[in-house]
Each structure stands twice: as C-alpha cells, then as structure tokens.
Design a protein around this motif. Structure first.
Motif, PDB file in Angstrom:
ATOM      1  N   ARG A 353       8.883  57.782  57.199  1.00  0.00           N
ATOM      2  CA  ARG A 353       7.954  56.746  57.673  1.00  0.00           C
ATOM      3  C   ARG A 353       6.612  57.332  58.110  1.00  0.00           C
ATOM      4  N   GLN A 354       6.144  58.272  57.315  1.00  0.00           N
ATOM      5  CA  GLN A 354       4.839  58.888  57.551  1.00  0.00           C
ATOM      6  C   GLN A 354       3.875  58.476  56.435  1.00  0.00           C
ATOM      7  N   PRO A 355       2.562  58.531  56.699  1.00  0.00           N
ATOM      8  CA  PRO A 355       1.587  58.157  55.651  1.00  0.00           C
ATOM      9  C   PRO A 355       1.701  59.076  54.439  1.00  0.00           C
ATOM     10  N   ARG A 356       1.687  58.492  53.265  1.00  0.00           N
ATOM     11  CA  ARG A 356       1.755  59.255  52.016  1.00  0.00           C
ATOM     12  C   ARG A 356       0.336  59.588  51.544  1.00  0.00           C
ATOM     13  N   PHE A 357       0.170  60.801  51.003  1.00  0.00           N
ATOM     14  CA  PHE A 357      -1.176  61.213  50.597  1.00  0.00           C
ATOM     15  C   PHE A 357      -1.197  62.161  49.394  1.00  0.00           C
ATOM     16  N   MET A 358      -0.082  62.826  49.076  1.00  0.00           N
ATOM     17  CA  MET A 358      -0.122  63.898  48.082  1.00  0.00           C
ATOM     18  C   MET A 358      -0.418  63.387  46.673  1.00  0.00           C
ATOM     19  N   VAL A 359       0.140  62.253  46.299  1.00  0.00           N
ATOM     20  CA  VAL A 359      -0.137  61.712  44.964  1.00  0.00           C
ATOM     21  C   VAL A 359      -1.612  61.365  44.842  1.00  0.00           C
ATOM     22  N   ARG A 360      -2.163  60.801  45.907  1.00  0.00           N
ATOM     23  CA  ARG A 360      -3.589  60.458  45.908  1.00  0.00           C
ATOM     24  C   ARG A 360      -4.447  61.725  45.797  1.00  0.00           C
ATOM     25  N   VAL A 361      -4.056  62.773  46.513  1.00  0.00           N
ATOM     26  CA  VAL A 361      -4.794  64.038  46.444  1.00  0.00           C
ATOM     27  C   VAL A 361      -4.724  64.624  45.037  1.00  0.00           C
ATOM     28  N   GLN A 362      -3.543  64.593  44.435  1.00  0.00           N
ATOM     29  CA  GLN A 362      -3.397  65.154  43.094  1.00  0.00           C
ATOM     30  C   GLN A 362      -4.157  64.327  42.052  1.00  0.00           C
ATOM     31  N   ASP A 363      -4.254  63.032  42.255  1.00  0.00           N
ATOM     32  CA  ASP A 363      -5.053  62.208  41.347  1.00  0.00           C
ATOM     33  C   ASP A 363      -6.519  62.627  41.400  1.00  0.00           C
ATOM     34  N   ARG A 364      -7.018  62.873  42.599  1.00  0.00           N
ATOM     35  CA  ARG A 364      -8.408  63.313  42.745  1.00  0.00           C
ATOM     36  C   ARG A 364      -8.610  64.699  42.136  1.00  0.00           C
ATOM     37  N   ILE A 365      -7.625  65.587  42.328  1.00  0.00           N
ATOM     38  CA  ILE A 365      -7.711  66.925  41.742  1.00  0.00           C
ATOM     39  C   ILE A 365      -7.713  66.840  40.217  1.00  0.00           C
ATOM     40  N   SER A 366      -6.862  65.979  39.669  1.00  0.00           N
ATOM     41  CA  SER A 366      -6.796  65.829  38.216  1.00  0.00           C
ATOM     42  C   SER A 366      -8.113  65.319  37.654  1.00  0.00           C
ATOM     43  N   GLN A 367      -8.732  64.355  38.353  1.00  0.00           N
ATOM     44  CA  GLN A 367     -10.034  63.839  37.921  1.00  0.00           C
ATOM     45  C   GLN A 367     -11.093  64.935  37.968  1.00  0.00           C
ATOM     46  N   GLY A 368     -11.081  65.702  39.060  1.00  0.00           N
ATOM     47  CA  GLY A 368     -12.058  66.783  39.192  1.00  0.00           C
ATOM     48  C   GLY A 368     -11.882  67.853  38.137  1.00  0.00           C
ATOM     49  N   LEU A 369     -10.616  68.233  37.872  1.00  0.00           N
ATOM     50  CA  LEU A 369     -10.355  69.249  36.860  1.00  0.00           C
ATOM     51  C   LEU A 369     -10.760  68.766  35.473  1.00  0.00           C
ATOM     52  N   GLN A 370     -10.486  67.498  35.201  1.00  0.00           N
ATOM     53  CA  GLN A 370     -10.832  66.955  33.888  1.00  0.00           C
ATOM     54  C   GLN A 370     -12.329  67.035  33.627  1.00  0.00           C
ATOM     55  N   VAL A 371     -13.116  66.827  34.676  1.00  0.00           N
ATOM     56  CA  VAL A 371     -14.569  66.899  34.532  1.00  0.00           C
ATOM     57  C   VAL A 371     -15.037  68.346  34.410  1.00  0.00           C
ATOM     58  N   LEU A 372     -14.509  69.233  35.265  1.00  0.00           N
ATOM     59  CA  LEU A 372     -14.976  70.615  35.293  1.00  0.00           C
ATOM     60  C   LEU A 372     -14.543  71.410  34.067  1.00  0.00           C
ATOM     61  N   GLN A 373     -13.406  71.023  33.492  1.00  0.00           N
ATOM     62  CA  GLN A 373     -12.870  71.809  32.387  1.00  0.00           C
ATOM     63  C   GLN A 373     -13.787  71.803  31.161  1.00  0.00           C
ATOM     64  N   TYR A 374     -14.644  70.802  31.058  1.00  0.00           N
ATOM     65  CA  TYR A 374     -15.604  70.789  29.956  1.00  0.00           C
ATOM     66  C   TYR A 374     -16.535  72.002  30.047  1.00  0.00           C
ATOM     67  N   PHE A 375     -16.874  72.390  31.277  1.00  0.00           N
ATOM     68  CA  PHE A 375     -17.820  73.480  31.483  1.00  0.00           C
ATOM     69  C   PHE A 375     -17.160  74.855  31.437  1.00  0.00           C
ATOM     70  N   THR A 376     -15.830  74.903  31.567  1.00  0.00           N
ATOM     71  CA  THR A 376     -15.144  76.191  31.578  1.00  0.00           C
ATOM     72  C   THR A 376     -14.430  76.493  30.265  1.00  0.00           C
ATOM     73  N   MET A 377     -14.552  75.591  29.286  1.00  0.00           N
ATOM     74  CA  MET A 377     -13.868  75.787  28.008  1.00  0.00           C
ATOM     75  C   MET A 377     -14.830  76.037  26.847  1.00  0.00           C
ATOM     76  N   ARG A 378     -16.109  76.165  27.146  1.00  0.00           N
ATOM     77  CA  ARG A 378     -17.081  76.441  26.081  1.00  0.00           C
ATOM     78  C   ARG A 378     -18.132  77.413  26.607  1.00  0.00           C
ATOM     79  N   PRO A 379     -18.698  78.228  25.716  1.00  0.00           N
ATOM     80  CA  PRO A 379     -19.716  79.197  26.165  1.00  0.00           C
ATOM     81  C   PRO A 379     -21.049  78.503  26.427  1.00  0.00           C
ATOM     82  N   TRP A 380     -21.793  79.034  27.392  1.00  0.00           N
ATOM     83  CA  TRP A 380     -23.127  78.533  27.718  1.00  0.00           C
ATOM     84  C   TRP A 380     -24.099  79.706  27.700  1.00  0.00           C
ATOM     85  N   THR A 381     -25.258  79.492  27.097  1.00  0.00           N
ATOM     86  CA  THR A 381     -26.266  80.541  27.022  1.00  0.00           C
ATOM     87  C   THR A 381     -27.583  80.005  27.562  1.00  0.00           C
TER      88      THR A 381
END
Length: 495
Positions: A353-381
């Motif tokens: 009977r405690q507040p739940r938060f981990m699924v919400r945190v992981q959803d935010r992490i997944s969104q953030g990773l999805q955005v950042l991964q574009y910049f870490t999967m291709r070379p930039w010059t």
C-alpha cells in the motif's frame, strides 16, 4: 549554461556593467525567489567569497520569450535599450521529445521575438544565438556555415497560428523530414531566422555539441541537470539503466560547459569589436571531439571502473549495464532488466500500500533513451576552424582566462569529475559515505550473481523437461526403477 555564463562574466570581466537576466515565475516561485535561490547555488561560492559586490550587477527581469517584447514593461524596455550592448540568446526548450508546437513556439518563434527586441537596442554590438551542432542531421559533415532549412520558418510559424496542437501533431512527421525530433528541427529554423536578420543587426551563431559538466570553473564537475551523458552515467550507476543502443567505437562529441562559455565570451569580444561587417554571418562549431578524441566505449569503461571503486548510494540493482548496437539484444535486455523489475517493484509497493513509481520512471527512461540513441548510433563530424582560431585571437592573459584548448587535459580525471559532480550537485549524496556504499555494492554483486545462476538453472531445467535427449543425458548414472509385474518384484539397476 546561463548560470555559468553569468558567474564567469562577473568573475573574469570586472569592468562589466549590469547583466540583465530574463526570468519567468516557475514551480510556484516568483522571479525574485528564483533569483535568490540561484545566488545561493554552489556555483556562485567563489563570487560570494571573493567579489560579493559583483552579484549586485545581476538585474532580473520578469519576462518570457513566448511574448512580444518578452512581456516587459515600457520602463524595462527603455532601460535595456539604453544599457545593453551584447545579447546572449540562450532561451530554449531542451526537451527532445516535446511536440512540434512547443518546440517551434519556444525555439523558433522565441528567437524571432528576441531578434525583434535586439533591433530596439540602441547600442547593440552583437547578438549571440546559441544553437546546436546537431541541427543538420542530413549532412555527414557540418561545416561552420549556414544551410537552407527544409521549409521556410515563416510558413511553420504561420501554421502554428492557424492550427491547434492536435492538428500540428498530425502533420509533424511529414514536416520533420530528416530530423529525428522536433528540437533539432526548431533549432535549424531558428538559425535561418537569425541569418535572415543579419543584414539588419550584427549576429553570430554558436553551435555547441553535447554540453557536459565543467572541467575547471567555477567548480570542477559542476552540473545541475540530468540531461545528456551525465544522466545516463548516474542512471547506470544507480542500476536503473542496464542497456542502451550505442556504438562504442564512435567519438563522443562533447564539450565541458565552462569551455563552451569561455568560447562564447571570447566570440563576443572578437566579433563585437569587428568594425568591418563580414559578408556572411559568422558561425562557430564549439566542440572538443577533435582535440581529445574519446569513444563512447571508453566513456563507459572509465565510468564503470570509477563507479565500482566509488559507487553511488543505494543503487536499485548491481550497476553492470552495457551498450550494444544490436536492436534485438537491447530489447531483450530492456524487457528483463528494465521493465520486468519495474513491474515487480511496483507490485510489491502495491501490496504494501505504498505509492507506485518504478514503471513510470522506466517509461520516462525509455523515452529518453529512444531520443538519445539517435545521436549515439551514428558518426558526427564537426570541423571547427573558427572555434580553433579563438585562442590565436586572444592575448596571453585572455588565453588563460578564456581557455578553449583541451588537448592537454586529463580525460580520465575529467570523466571522474563528471560522476562526482552528478553525485554531489544532482543526487545530493554525501561523498564521505563511500565505505557504506561499497559494502552495499558488494552485497548487490553477490546477489546479482546468485540470481543469474538461479535464472539459468531454471531455464535449463525447463529446457531439459521438454527435450528428451538432454533429459536422458542428465539422468545418466541415476538409479532406474523397473517394474516387472510378471514376477511381482522390483529390479533396480543402472543404465
């Protein structure tokens, strides 16, 4: 970046006049309350200790780039029109996942409103527009020059006037073109707006790469945001981020925040003193990837080694995440290491009977990773001849004060400073409790090993139960009981 700029100007330019800072109420706090809170930050410690009177030069203005003339009163407009000679336009939303409506309204329309205010400044010497080095994803090499946007900024801004947010969201995929998100798209449009106004006012575009914690000033490792690589390193150190799509062989295109601010101030001096206006608007790519080449894989390994020696407090699980370029493997790890534990923890919290938060945190992490991964999967010059020439245009004293050359910097020490800065300034942890952290870290290591062993044994048992040849191999040498009903007795032998 704005805080570091203000601190550096007050500390290193003693003859500077007032610094007018545009601020808006936020999170229930007035502008005066936010200004007082800002002055109490550790970043202003050396000013409070050595030059306390300089803080009086900060003049907060209640305003917002979402309004014409920033929503300033006539008296404030009159004051800045007489007093301001350099404009640093930093205001922008950095939410890569934010919708087009929000990004364009703040980053593109906000830039146009800032330029309109700049035109009213009687003593304006330079308008410095802060952009990003990642706003041209359709170019393999982004040189220090302007490129045409895929659409006219005026058309997009008019679109926001005619349509509501829902309709704009429907049109967004067809408008973005090669851009991975609305942030880079809106910043590219903003650059074009500044270029179009170059005939009417002196301007320069500065494109930093990924901005990271300070390397030296005002405090080594200072950071107040979990955006970018620092958030990933801390998330991994807390055992929350266990997998990410990233090519470890690619160069990490980053720049410490104080190096970037040094460049901005130096650019203001160089371009602000220019008497003959350049034919084309000056552009600076601010990046040190070519000065101190470091791959994402090296960043990860240094972070892991340091994190194991000086672990963060109370991680959720043993921090042993990794990067991969295999999408299937990443999704497998994300399912078992991110989502499944999050649902288990939330289930336990629900039963307690405690507040739940981990699924919400992981959803935010997944969104953030999805955005950042574009910049870490291709070379930039990013060729940086203009940026590299800054030091040669400064005198010897200025080269030290506004250093932009990190070729001799200690890479490992800097990355360790980044972790410590995140520990102290973002997570608010006590560095003196490392021994307790290390003991808990060792416990999690043992627990992680046991869970992995049990998991593979369980998987092997299920596999053996349904695969006859393997079951027979595993049962070799065990007593086999045979029932012989015709003699009414039992024979026990070995096969």
């Amino acid at each position: 970046m704005g805080k570091v700029l203000i601190e550096k100007l007050l500390f290193s330019v003693p003859d500077i006049g007032n610094i007018y800072v545009l601020m808006r109420p936020k999170k229930g706090k007035s502008v005066n309350q936010r200004y007082e809170d800002m002055q109490r930050l550790p970043i202003f410690d050396r000013l409070r200790n050595t030059k306390p009177s300089s803080l009086k030069k900060i003049v907060p203005l209640t305003g917002d780039v979402l309004f014409d003339d920033f929503g300033l009163s006539e008296s404030d407009m009159q004051k800045i029109s007489e007093d301001v000679s350099i404009v640093f336009h930093f205001a922008a939303t950095l939410k890569l996942e934010a919708p087009l409506y929000e990004n364009v309204n703040m980053n593109t329309c906000g830039t146009q409103r800032a330029l309109n205010v700049a035109k009213k400044l009687k003593n304006l010497r330079l308008f410095i527009h802060l952009s990003t080095a990642f706003c041209y994803p359709d170019y393999a090499v982004l040189e220090e020059k302007m490129h045409a946007p895929p659409v006219k900024p005026s058309d997009i801004m008019h679109l926001l006037e005619w349509l509501d947010e829902k309709k704009v969201a429907i049109l967004t995929p067809s408008l973005l073109g090669p851009h991975p998100n609305c942030y880079t798209f809106s910043k590219r449009l903003a650059e074009n707006i500044v270029e179009n106004e170059y005939e009417n006012l002196p301007a320069v575009v500065v494109r930093p790469s990924i901005v990271c914690p300070s390397i030296k000033e005002p405090v080594p490792g200072w950071v107040d945001s979990l955006n970018g690589p620092v958030g990933l390193m801390l998330g991994a150190g807390k055992g929350v981020i266990r997998s990410m799509l990233c090519d470890g062989s690619l160069i990490a295109q980053v720049v410490p925040v104080d190096t970037c601010i040094n460049a901005l101030i130096a650019i203001g001096m160089i371009e602000g003193k220019r008497e003959d206006k350049a034919e084309l608007m000056p552009v600076y790519n601010v990046n040190i990837g070519h000065q101190k080449p470091t791959t994402w894989g090296e960043v990860l390994q240094i972070g892991k080694d340091y994190g194991r020696k000086y672990p963060l407090a109370w991680p959720l699980w043993y921090p042993n995440g990794d990067i991969t370029t295999n999408y299937v493997l990443h999704e497998f790890k994300r399912l078992f290491y991110h989502l499944l534990p999050a649902y288990c923890i939330d289930l336990l919290l629900f039963l307690l009977r405690q507040p739940r938060f981990m699924v919400r945190v992981q959803d935010r992490i997944s969104q953030g990773l999805q955005v950042l991964q574009y910049f870490t999967m291709r070379p930039w010059t990013f060729p940086c001849p203009n940026f590299d020439s800054i030091q040669s245009k400064l005198d010897k004293e200025e080269q030290v004060i506004f250093n932009t050359d990190l070729t001799t910097a200690d890479r490992d020490a800097y990355l360790q400073q980044c972790i410590e800065g995140g520990r102290i300034f973002c997570l608010k942890e006590d560095p003196s409790k490392i021994r307790i952290n290390r003991a808990y870290h060792n416990f999690l290591f043992v627990l992680d090993c046991l869970v992995k062993i049990l998991f593979w044994l369980l998987l092997l048992s299920f596999f053996a139960a349904y695969f006859t040849p393997l079951r027979d191999v595993l049962s070799y040498g065990e007593p086999v009981v045979k029932y012989l009903p015709f003699v009414g007795r039992v024979v026990c032998d070995k096969e």
